[in-house]
Design an enzyme around this catalytic site. Structure first.
Site, mmCIF file in Angstrom:
data_model
loop_
_atom_site.group_PDB
_atom_site.id
_atom_site.type_symbol
_atom_site.label_atom_id
_atom_site.label_comp_id
_atom_site.label_asym_id
_atom_site.label_seq_id
_atom_site.Cartn_x
_atom_site.Cartn_y
_atom_site.Cartn_z
ATOM 1 N N GLU A 211 -33.586 -35.641 -13.795
ATOM 2 C CA GLU A 211 -34.410 -35.394 -12.613
ATOM 3 C C GLU A 211 -33.714 -34.384 -11.709
ATOM 4 O O GLU A 211 -32.544 -34.061 -11.896
ATOM 5 C CB GLU A 211 -34.616 -36.693 -11.806
ATOM 6 C CG GLU A 211 -35.226 -37.828 -12.614
ATOM 7 C CD GLU A 211 -35.807 -38.943 -11.747
ATOM 8 O OE1 GLU A 211 -35.986 -38.729 -10.526
ATOM 9 O OE2 GLU A 211 -36.079 -40.021 -12.298
ATOM 10 N N ARG A 247 -34.191 -50.022 -19.598
ATOM 11 C CA ARG A 247 -35.588 -50.105 -20.059
ATOM 12 C C ARG A 247 -36.054 -51.529 -20.341
ATOM 13 O O ARG A 247 -37.238 -51.848 -20.151
ATOM 14 C CB ARG A 247 -35.773 -49.251 -21.323
ATOM 15 C CG ARG A 247 -35.491 -47.781 -21.152
ATOM 16 C CD ARG A 247 -36.394 -47.148 -20.111
ATOM 17 N NE ARG A 247 -36.110 -45.725 -19.966
ATOM 18 C CZ ARG A 247 -36.516 -44.994 -18.942
ATOM 19 N NH1 ARG A 247 -37.245 -45.549 -17.974
ATOM 20 N NH2 ARG A 247 -36.214 -43.715 -18.871
ATOM 21 N N GLN A 250 -36.706 -53.151 -17.058
ATOM 22 C CA GLN A 250 -37.895 -52.487 -16.507
ATOM 23 C C GLN A 250 -39.180 -53.044 -17.126
ATOM 24 O O GLN A 250 -40.147 -53.335 -16.427
ATOM 25 C CB GLN A 250 -37.803 -50.974 -16.770
ATOM 26 C CG GLN A 250 -38.927 -50.153 -16.143
ATOM 27 C CD GLN A 250 -38.751 -48.652 -16.404
ATOM 28 O OE1 GLN A 250 -37.771 -48.222 -17.029
ATOM 29 N NE2 GLN A 250 -39.682 -47.849 -15.940
#
Ligand code: CA
Length: 427
Positions: A211, A247, A250
């Site tokens: 990002e 993950r 999440q």
């Protein structure tokens, strides 16, 4: 063109050709050195750090808008960031002038030069901003489509709101760390495959997210939105961001309010903030937006930047990092003007030093996917490393390095790197 961006400018400080920090860049960071433990602001030039605190003490900003202000002998950049673009531009012009090969003012002042230039490998970079609030967007159509396809199938990949607003969540500012900080694998609740009840365990699906983030300069008052048109008056500069993600945690926790523990344990940023004034020379047109955004999200389409990005992984068995992804900031569907306009449209105020991250920046082809989740398609297509090892997600001991730069004619305006090593869970 702004004269500080002139490709023909040269400094009396030697800048290697592939350096990220030529005189056209002048990114700000906060550092300390062995000989001076006092944290202060500097700019990167070639392989050197120019100590702006030393220049400030020597009175070299006296006849600029800064005059007698103390902005560089500070632990954080927030005070300087709050001043606004006219100040930033005047200071940038002054630093550029002082570094020019044909200006004797600093070049021939040997006493000050000795004090003010420190080799980059002799300084410790610190978190440059006291970050009050951190928001993470989800602005890559390719990333949202990839993740949506994996979790909901191809036909429902993009949620119905996605093309109408820049989706985001409020993140955690306290765990943003500077490049080079080790990252600890977290524990959390995960739902094992085919199980009915969750278990408490180390995360087994640890991922990076490629990002970039921007910092708010002058803030806004509660109740007063910032328009897309005026957004650039409030944006100081940008850094590389790795939004580390668990993950498995999440997947179990994300509905209905979005990620929480999966992303709050660490976010790494690069130490040098490249200003929007430096990036101005690398503006490009963003993707076509259809359906057209609502009026408050309308922006000049030339509101994004051509920034080449890459991610490398180095395991403990490897001698050098191996590139697993090459992407570009320009792929993002929603631009930073739209992100800030949307964030504040309710009247939500922002403050100097707030950070807004882009969301994972994936491009159109497989080699440009910005996370392991996408690169290995949820672990079904592992990455082969040159050491003969295989990766579905990250292993303990893996170092992840994000790097990025804009390519000029025979020079680069770059961000350096955002780097972090994954350590095993705390026993
Ligand atoms: Ca993210």
């Amino acid at each position: 063109m702004n004269p500080t961006n002139d490709p023909g400018l040269r400094s009396f400080i030697e800048v290697p050709k592939d350096s990220h920090f030529p005189i056209q860049n002048l990114p700000y960071g906060v550092f300390r050195s062995k000989s001076n433990q006092y944290a202060r602001v500097g700019v990167a030039i070639g392989n050197q750090v120019l100590d702006l605190g030393a220049l400030e003490l020597a009175g070299l900003f006296k006849n600029t808008a800064l005059d007698d202000m103390v902005v560089f002998n500070r632990r954080y950049l927030n005070g300087f960031m709050a001043l606004g673009r006219p100040f930033w531009q005047e200071v940038r012009a002054r630093i550029s002038e002082l570094l020019r090969h044909d200006n004797p003012e600093l070049r021939d002042n040997q006493t000050l030069r000795k004090k003010a230039f420190i080799p980059m490998d002799k300084v410790e970079m610190l978190l440059p901003v006291n970050i009050g609030d951190y928001t993470d967007f989800y602005s890559s159509r390719e990333h949202a489509t990839n993740v949506g396809t994996m979790f909901r199938g191809k036909d429902n990949a993009l949620m119905p709101n996605w093309l109408h607003l820049p989706v985001a969540y409020h993140g955690r500012a306290s765990s943003i760390v500077i490049s080079g900080t080790d990252i600890r694998r977290p524990h959390g609740q995960v739902l094992p495959k085919d199980a009915a009840e969750p278990v408490f365990s180390p995360s087994h699906l640890l991922d990076f997210e490629l990002e970039m983030g921007f910092f708010v300069g002058p803030g806004s008052e509660l109740g007063y939105p910032i328009s897309a048109e005026n957004a650039m008056d409030h944006i100081f500069g940008m850094v590389l961001v790795n939004d580390w993600s668990a993950r498995d945690i999440q997947k179990w926790e994300y509905q209905p309010l979005g990620p929480f523990n999966a992303k709050n344990f660490a976010t790494t940023i690069s130490p040098w903030i490249v200003t929007m004034d430096a990036l101005d020379a690398f503006k490009v047109t963003g993707p076509v937006q259809a359906p057209p955004p609502l009026p408050y999200l309308k922006s000049n389409r030339e509101s994004t930047y051509d920034i080449k990005l890459d991610v490398s992984i180095q395991s403990e068995k490897m001698d050098a990092p191996y590139t697993v992804c090459r992407s570009n900031f320009k792929h993002l569907y929603w631009n930073i003007r739209q992100q800030l306009a949307h964030h504040t449209i309710t009247g939500c105020n922002v403050r100097p030093g707030d950070m807004m991250a882009s969301g994972t920046i994936s491009g159109p082809d497989k080699s440009s996917f910005g996370s392991m989740l996408e690169l290995t398609w949820r672990g079904t297509e592992p990455i082969q490393l040159p050491s003969g090892e295989e990766r579905k997600f990250l292993n303990d001991g893996d170092t992840v390095v994000i790097s990025g730069y804009c390519e000029g004619n025979e020079y680069r305006v770059g961000f350096g790197e955002a780097k972090g090593k994954l350590l095993p869970v705390k026993s």
